[in-house]
Design an enzyme around this catalytic site. Sequence first.
Site, PDB file in Angstrom:
ATOM      1  CG  ASN A  10       0.029   0.043   2.875  1.00  0.00           C
ATOM      2  OD1 ASN A  10       0.654  -0.626   3.069  1.00  0.00           O
ATOM      3  ND2 ASN A  10      -0.827   0.582   3.596  1.00  0.00           N
TER       4      ASN A  10
ATOM      5  CD  GLU B 190       3.612  -0.259  13.527  1.00  0.00           C
ATOM      6  OE1 GLU B 190       3.019  -0.903  13.760  1.00  0.00           O
ATOM      7  OE2 GLU B 190       4.886  -0.601  14.500  1.00  0.00           O
TER       8      GLU B 190
ATOM      9  CD  GLU C 228       8.113  -0.285  12.337  1.00  0.00           C
ATOM     10  OE1 GLU C 228       7.713   0.212  11.770  1.00  0.00           O
ATOM     11  OE2 GLU C 228       8.041  -1.141  11.893  1.00  0.00           O
TER      12      GLU C 228
HETATM   13  P1  NAD Z   1       0.695  -9.322   3.136  1.00  0.00           P
HETATM   14  O1  NAD Z   1       0.247  -9.103   4.431  1.00  0.00           O
HETATM   15  O2  NAD Z   1      -0.587  -9.895   1.694  1.00  0.00           O
HETATM   16  O3  NAD Z   1       1.790  -9.265   2.681  1.00  0.00           O
HETATM   17  C1  NAD Z   1       2.873  -8.114   3.358  1.00  0.00           C
HETATM   18  C2  NAD Z   1       4.215  -8.985   2.631  1.00  0.00           C
HETATM   19  O4  NAD Z   1       4.053  -9.875   3.551  1.00  0.00           O
HETATM   20  C3  NAD Z   1       4.224  -9.216   1.160  1.00  0.00           C
HETATM   21  O5  NAD Z   1       5.609  -8.576   1.128  1.00  0.00           O
HETATM   22  C4  NAD Z   1       4.382 -10.512   1.012  1.00  0.00           C
HETATM   23  O6  NAD Z   1       4.660 -11.210   0.231  1.00  0.00           O
HETATM   24  C5  NAD Z   1       4.677 -10.893   2.926  1.00  0.00           C
HETATM   25  N1  NAD Z   1       4.571 -12.692   2.578  1.00  0.00           N
HETATM   26  C6  NAD Z   1       2.497 -13.210   2.339  1.00  0.00           C
HETATM   27  N2  NAD Z   1       2.815 -14.112   2.735  1.00  0.00           N
HETATM   28  C7  NAD Z   1       4.095 -14.799   4.060  1.00  0.00           C
HETATM   29  C8  NAD Z   1       4.602 -15.052   4.395  1.00  0.00           C
HETATM   30  N3  NAD Z   1       3.684 -16.934   4.345  1.00  0.00           N
HETATM   31  N4  NAD Z   1       5.947 -15.300   5.182  1.00  0.00           N
HETATM   32  C9  NAD Z   1       6.767 -14.799   4.754  1.00  0.00           C
HETATM   33  N5  NAD Z   1       6.308 -13.359   3.920  1.00  0.00           N
HETATM   34  C10 NAD Z   1       5.402 -13.135   3.359  1.00  0.00           C
HETATM   35  O7  NAD Z   1       0.010  -7.696   3.729  1.00  0.00           O
HETATM   36  P2  NAD Z   1      -0.966  -6.937   2.246  1.00  0.00           P
HETATM   37  O8  NAD Z   1      -1.967  -7.571   1.546  1.00  0.00           O
HETATM   38  O9  NAD Z   1       0.539  -6.361   1.052  1.00  0.00           O
HETATM   39  O10 NAD Z   1      -0.878  -5.266   2.832  1.00  0.00           O
HETATM   40  C11 NAD Z   1      -2.395  -5.144   3.609  1.00  0.00           C
HETATM   41  C12 NAD Z   1      -1.968  -4.869   4.740  1.00  0.00           C
HETATM   42  O11 NAD Z   1      -0.828  -4.916   5.585  1.00  0.00           O
HETATM   43  C13 NAD Z   1      -3.118  -4.771   5.603  1.00  0.00           C
HETATM   44  O12 NAD Z   1      -3.392  -5.698   6.354  1.00  0.00           O
HETATM   45  C14 NAD Z   1      -2.481  -3.632   6.792  1.00  0.00           C
HETATM   46  O13 NAD Z   1      -3.750  -3.299   7.638  1.00  0.00           O
HETATM   47  C15 NAD Z   1      -1.037  -4.210   6.394  1.00  0.00           C
HETATM   48  N6  NAD Z   1      -1.069  -2.880   6.832  1.00  0.00           N
HETATM   49  C16 NAD Z   1      -0.627  -2.642   8.375  1.00  0.00           C
HETATM   50  C17 NAD Z   1       0.118  -1.156   8.705  1.00  0.00           C
HETATM   51  C18 NAD Z   1       0.621  -1.098   9.493  1.00  0.00           C
HETATM   52  O14 NAD Z   1       1.444  -0.086  10.235  1.00  0.00           O
HETATM   53  N7  NAD Z   1       0.153  -1.563  11.337  1.00  0.00           N
HETATM   54  C19 NAD Z   1       1.162  -0.920   7.571  1.00  0.00           C
HETATM   55  C20 NAD Z   1       0.723  -0.972   6.456  1.00  0.00           C
HETATM   56  C21 NAD Z   1      -0.570  -1.507   5.989  1.00  0.00           C
END
Ligand code: NAD
Length: 471
Positions: free
Chosen positions: A150, A249, A452
Amino acid sequence: MRHYVGGGFDSSGVPLPLIDPTRGTVVGEAPSAPRELVDRAVGAAQQALRGPWATWSPADRARLLHRIADGIERRFEEFVTAECADTGKPRELASTVDIPRAVANFRSYADLLSGRGERSWHTATPDGRGALNYTVHKPLGVVAVISPWNLPLLLLTWKVAPALAAGNTVVAKPSELTPGTACLLAEVMAEADVPAGVFNLVHGGGADAAGQWLTEHPGVDAIAFTGESRTGGTIMRAAAARLAPVSFELGGKNAGIVFADADLEQAVAGTLRSSFTHSGQVCLCTERVYVERPVFDAFTEALAAGTRALRGYGPMVSAAHRDKVLGYLDKAAADGEVLAGGGTPRFSDDRDGGFWVEPTVLAGLPEDHPAVREEIFGPVVHLAPFDTEEQALALANAGPYGLAATVWTGDVSRAHRVAPALDVGIAWVNTWNLRDLRTPFGGVKASGIGREGGDHSLDFFSEPMNVCVKL
Ligand code: NAD
């Protein structure tokens, strides 16, 4: 698009298509790192830990962080273009938020390093001569940084900067959907003379791919992750096997509370921003708003009108994400009211092939409805009335998440009473997403582990060690 390992660029691995979210067309590809390359990246990071990098002083590292920031600034327009190509977000957003924040991430940790000392204690001993205790901070070692799609560059650099500031070496894996700015960052690292192996970049997916191989790798000493709560659980299990520390996060279902004593115009404008910035694809976005009953109708009407008037918003990042968001809208339309938006905009040009969702205002859904309880991560906000402060707090604090909240009120005492009573990591009063990078950032409950920002990141990325000298 290339990996960057041990100071060299590499294109090995099966290519994954890159899709323009505004039109739905394939515009490029990025390689998916084979396991062997992930091993090599961790090996390079381990080797760099034993090299000259270990002797760099905090001042040396601060200067390096400034050089990296300079490098991003020099190629600012290229970064903006890559950010927009990856995510489909409006150019205005990328050039005023994402890229400047990435620069600020490096600069703020450089500045923080310069002012950070170590603590010491003089300890009394029976012989009267005492002892001197002092703390030294050592890097954790090889840190895996895994980031979502995002805010790809902002969130990647939010971890890479403090990890390098604290003297670690990094293997970064951006989202497979948005690798563009990370590739440019690797080029900037090379241009800034970051020693080989100190920063490494591997592309690819999560499960059964680079993400999983990295988090399960015995050579990775700590994991900093931003993404979905469910993915956080999977990564925590991988880290638990070798007791590696994690900083998480995660997701949110952020609430806003609008009291009748609020400046209504300000509350409406603020909620439009907090719900629809980057089409709701910011972890801090407000997805449910509780409005005190006497102003519920006026607020609802103004928010719905403001939402219908929104222009220049971007699409969802992918077809799969668009379908997920539309799935929630279908359920919401069946069970409640759609006051604005609710579907897909029509452009009558090639954007009709993109992943667009209209900014949407919902009302009338029960609190246990999936659209009110689960993270949608799209341009969708649900409005519900409340009668008392206690009720507003109970509604806002319900549910599994606890990342951020907004409170809109003209009563200072109420602001200071309500904000700290919210079960979240970050509460904003009469504003949203006003960030000071020194403040703690993170979530409670299913929204994260650890904090963080400022010293909090440097504390996570380093191991404090005590030295006791008998005098
Ligand atoms: P996601 O969890 O699908 O993916 C995030 C990252 O993790 C990607 O690089 C992905 O390839 C990797 N990943 C996925 N499965 C994995 C595994 N089994 N092992 C290791 N790595 C793995 O999340 P997304 O769809 O990319 O992002 C959206 C989510 O992120 C939403 O839930 C949003 O709320 C959250 N988010 C949180 C914050 C925060 O600061 N709290 C900030 C931005 C986004």
